[in-house]
Scaffold this active site. Structure first.
Site, PDB file in Angstrom:
ATOM      1  N   HIS A  17      -7.603  10.720   4.290  1.00 45.90           N
ATOM      2  CA  HIS A  17      -6.964   9.645   5.068  1.00 45.90           C
ATOM      3  C   HIS A  17      -6.968   9.979   6.560  1.00 45.90           C
ATOM      4  O   HIS A  17      -6.762  11.135   6.947  1.00 45.90           O
ATOM      5  CB  HIS A  17      -5.484   9.508   4.668  1.00 45.90           C
ATOM      6  CG  HIS A  17      -5.235   8.710   3.429  1.00 45.90           C
ATOM      7  ND1 HIS A  17      -4.679   9.245   2.306  1.00 45.90           N
ATOM      8  CD2 HIS A  17      -5.449   7.405   3.146  1.00 45.90           C
ATOM      9  CE1 HIS A  17      -4.551   8.299   1.377  1.00 45.90           C
ATOM     10  NE2 HIS A  17      -5.023   7.179   1.857  1.00 45.90           N
ATOM     11  N   GLY A  18      -7.152   8.953   7.359  1.00 48.24           N
ATOM     12  CA  GLY A  18      -6.845   9.080   8.794  1.00 48.24           C
ATOM     13  C   GLY A  18      -7.953   9.583   9.690  1.00 48.24           C
ATOM     14  O   GLY A  18      -7.699   9.885  10.858  1.00 48.24           O
TER      15      GLY A  18
ATOM     16  N   ASP B 192       2.062   5.227  -5.400  1.00 47.17           N
ATOM     17  CA  ASP B 192       1.401   6.493  -5.095  1.00 47.17           C
ATOM     18  C   ASP B 192       2.287   7.664  -5.531  1.00 47.17           C
ATOM     19  O   ASP B 192       3.178   8.100  -4.807  1.00 47.17           O
ATOM     20  CB  ASP B 192       1.114   6.549  -3.588  1.00 47.17           C
ATOM     21  CG  ASP B 192       0.533   7.882  -3.150  1.00 47.17           C
ATOM     22  OD1 ASP B 192       0.335   8.766  -4.013  1.00 47.17           O
ATOM     23  OD2 ASP B 192       0.283   8.048  -1.946  1.00 47.17           O
TER      24      ASP B 192
ATOM     25  N   ASP C 170       0.828  -1.202   0.000  1.00 48.59           N
ATOM     26  CA  ASP C 170       0.000   0.000   0.000  1.00 48.59           C
ATOM     27  C   ASP C 170       0.871   1.264   0.000  1.00 48.59           C
ATOM     28  O   ASP C 170       1.840   1.352   0.764  1.00 48.59           O
ATOM     29  CB  ASP C 170      -0.865  -0.049   1.279  1.00 48.59           C
ATOM     30  CG  ASP C 170      -1.981   0.961   1.265  1.00 48.59           C
ATOM     31  OD1 ASP C 170      -2.471   1.297   0.177  1.00 48.59           O
ATOM     32  OD2 ASP C 170      -2.373   1.430   2.362  1.00 48.59           O
ATOM     33  N   HIS C 171       0.528   2.221  -0.835  1.00 48.64           N
ATOM     34  CA  HIS C 171       1.197   3.537  -0.848  1.00 48.64           C
ATOM     35  C   HIS C 171       2.721   3.482  -0.940  1.00 48.64           C
ATOM     36  O   HIS C 171       3.420   4.118  -0.148  1.00 48.64           O
ATOM     37  CB  HIS C 171       0.806   4.355   0.385  1.00 48.64           C
ATOM     38  CG  HIS C 171      -0.585   4.894   0.317  1.00 48.64           C
ATOM     39  ND1 HIS C 171      -0.971   5.880  -0.552  1.00 48.64           N
ATOM     40  CD2 HIS C 171      -1.696   4.575   1.026  1.00 48.64           C
ATOM     41  CE1 HIS C 171      -2.261   6.145  -0.383  1.00 48.64           C
ATOM     42  NE2 HIS C 171      -2.728   5.353   0.556  1.00 48.64           N
TER      43      HIS C 171
ATOM     44  N   SER D 161     -11.849   4.719   6.218  1.00 52.22           N
ATOM     45  CA  SER D 161     -12.269   4.713   7.637  1.00 52.22           C
ATOM     46  C   SER D 161     -13.212   5.862   7.931  1.00 52.22           C
ATOM     47  O   SER D 161     -14.157   5.725   8.699  1.00 52.22           O
ATOM     48  CB  SER D 161     -11.055   4.884   8.560  1.00 52.22           C
ATOM     49  OG  SER D 161     -10.197   3.796   8.488  1.00 52.22           O
TER      50      SER D 161
HETATM   51  O1  G3H Z   1      -4.404   3.072   1.811  1.00 51.82           O
HETATM   52  C1  G3H Z   1      -4.984   2.977   2.905  1.00 51.82           C
HETATM   53  C2  G3H Z   1      -6.258   3.628   3.103  1.00 51.82           C
HETATM   54  O2  G3H Z   1      -6.468   4.647   2.223  1.00 51.82           O
HETATM   55  C3  G3H Z   1      -6.678   3.778   4.505  1.00 51.82           C
HETATM   56  O3  G3H Z   1      -7.203   5.023   4.872  1.00 51.82           O
HETATM   57  O4  G3H Z   1      -6.622   4.989   7.257  1.00 51.82           O
HETATM   58  O5  G3H Z   1      -8.304   6.562   6.395  1.00 51.82           O
HETATM   59  O6  G3H Z   1      -8.811   4.131   6.484  1.00 51.82           O
HETATM   60  P1  G3H Z   1      -7.783   5.189   6.327  1.00 51.82           P
HETATM   61 ZN    ZN Z   2      -4.678   5.272   1.131  1.00 54.76          ZN
END
Ligand code: G3H
Ligand code: ZN
Length: 329
Positions: free
Chosen positions: A209-210, A110, A88-89, A240
């Site tokens: 994010h976050g 990314d 991821d990323h 999230s």
């Molecule tokens: O790549 C991971 C996600 O975009 C997670 O985002 O931490 O806001 O759920 P989040």
């Molecule tokens: Zn993400």
């Protein structure tokens, strides 16, 4: 069974207008929680529930690349759930190289912090590295910011203490315009997909994010415009924080603006097929651990706290899986 190619999970899901959860793991307990959730949901729904486990470069360094990926490979071997392992990323080519060495079955490159032309050029390079090895590539267009780009740690702690409706109002005032400006532009989509050769598209559509809980509406109208311009599975990031269903909107008293909707809308009408969830699972784990400790402050056995934390994550993941399968509305 062995890990599967992420395309095998996302292409059928796209046809069926459902989504596959892509959950970020930070330790062994989270990996177990994800797989057990998928096993229990397969039983509950009476049809197979697929799973994408994600490790960020940070999580891969925390565990060690071989151990992090190794844990996922071992749980995959021991279950009938179809599991893909995604990096991821990634922002560096060395990280992609590490993922390939460790048999990840998908990567996200990314390049969203780069100017568009550089994002395209580097993503293309990643595709050239990955495709000959049979690994699909997710690419990012527009930018999905993080809540920390707009608020300090203390301010975030304050926002978390507020009712959802008030927190959303404050986030809108401070970040709303910027988040909107960072969304992917529909007119760039075709060219981006063609030039990069990517397999899945993470196009920014107003998420952040976050965010610690599901309170934030996203721009489903933008997603619909993006979807018209590509047949690829679309990916939701920062999930999230996204309101899950219209029922949640009502219960939380959030006022939706023109074009806004929920995660359910994004899946059912916006073509979102892969949903990335990280923060809310990390928060669930931490809170489970704290609650278990507070209930028994003389506890010395890590496992008795870890079990509670793991169970909280599993239940949260099951909630998402029900939504992604179309079992809650
Ligand atoms: O790549 C991971 C996600 O975009 C997670 O985002 O931490 O806001 O759920 P989040
Ligand atoms: Zn993400």
């Amino acid at each position: 069974m062995p890990l599967v190619d992420e395309r095998e999970l996302l292409l059928p899901a796209l046809k069926e207008r459902r989504a596959v959860g892509a959950f970020n793991a930070n330790n062994m307990e989270m990996i177990q929680a994800f797989v057990w959730a998928a096993e229990e949901m397969t039983e509950e729904l009476g049809k197979p529930v697929d799973l994408i486990i994600q490790l960020s470069p940070g999580a891969s360094k925390y565990a060690g690349w071989a151990l992090g990926a190794g844990m996922v490979k071992i749980v995959a071997q021991e279950t009938n759930i179809r599991i893909a392992l995604n990096l991821d990323h990634a922002t560096k080519l060395e990280e992609i190289e590490k993922a390939l060495e460790n048999n990840f079955t998908a990567v996200l490159f990314d390049g969203s912090s780069l100017p568009l032309e550089e994002n395209i050029e580097l993503t293309r390079k990643v595709v050239e590295m990955c495709h000959p090895r049979g690994v699909p590539v997710e690419a990012e267009l527009g930018k999905i910011p993080k809540i920390e780009d707009y608020f300090s740690k203390d301010e975030i702690a304050h926002l978390r203490s507020l009712p959802a409706k008030e927190a959303v109002k404050i986030i809108r005032e401070r970040a709303g315009k910027s988040v909107e400006e960072l969304m992917a532009k529909p007119e760039d989509v075709e060219m981006f997909v063609e030039k990069t050769g990517c397999d899945f598209l993470a196009a920014a559509f107003g998420s952040i994010h976050g965010i610690w809980d599901d309170i934030w509406p996203v721009r489903v109208d933008r997603l619909v415009e993006i979807q018209k311009r590509t047949p690829l599975p679309l990916v939701s990031h920062g999930s999230s924080g996204i309101l899950m269903t219209p029922k949640d909107v009502e219960e939380k008293g959030i006022e939706l603006m023109e074009g806004e909707g929920t995660l359910l809308d994004a899946i059912q009408t916006g073509g979102v097929t892969k949903v990335n969830v990280a923060t809310i699972l990390s928060v669930s784990f931490i809170q489970g651990f704290i609650d278990a400790y507070n209930a028994n402050p003389s506890e010395k056995d890590f496992r008795n706290l870890g079990k509670v934390a793991r169970d909280r994550v599993k239940e949260k993941v099951k909630e998402y899986m029900r939504l992604f399968a179309g079992a809650i509305s």
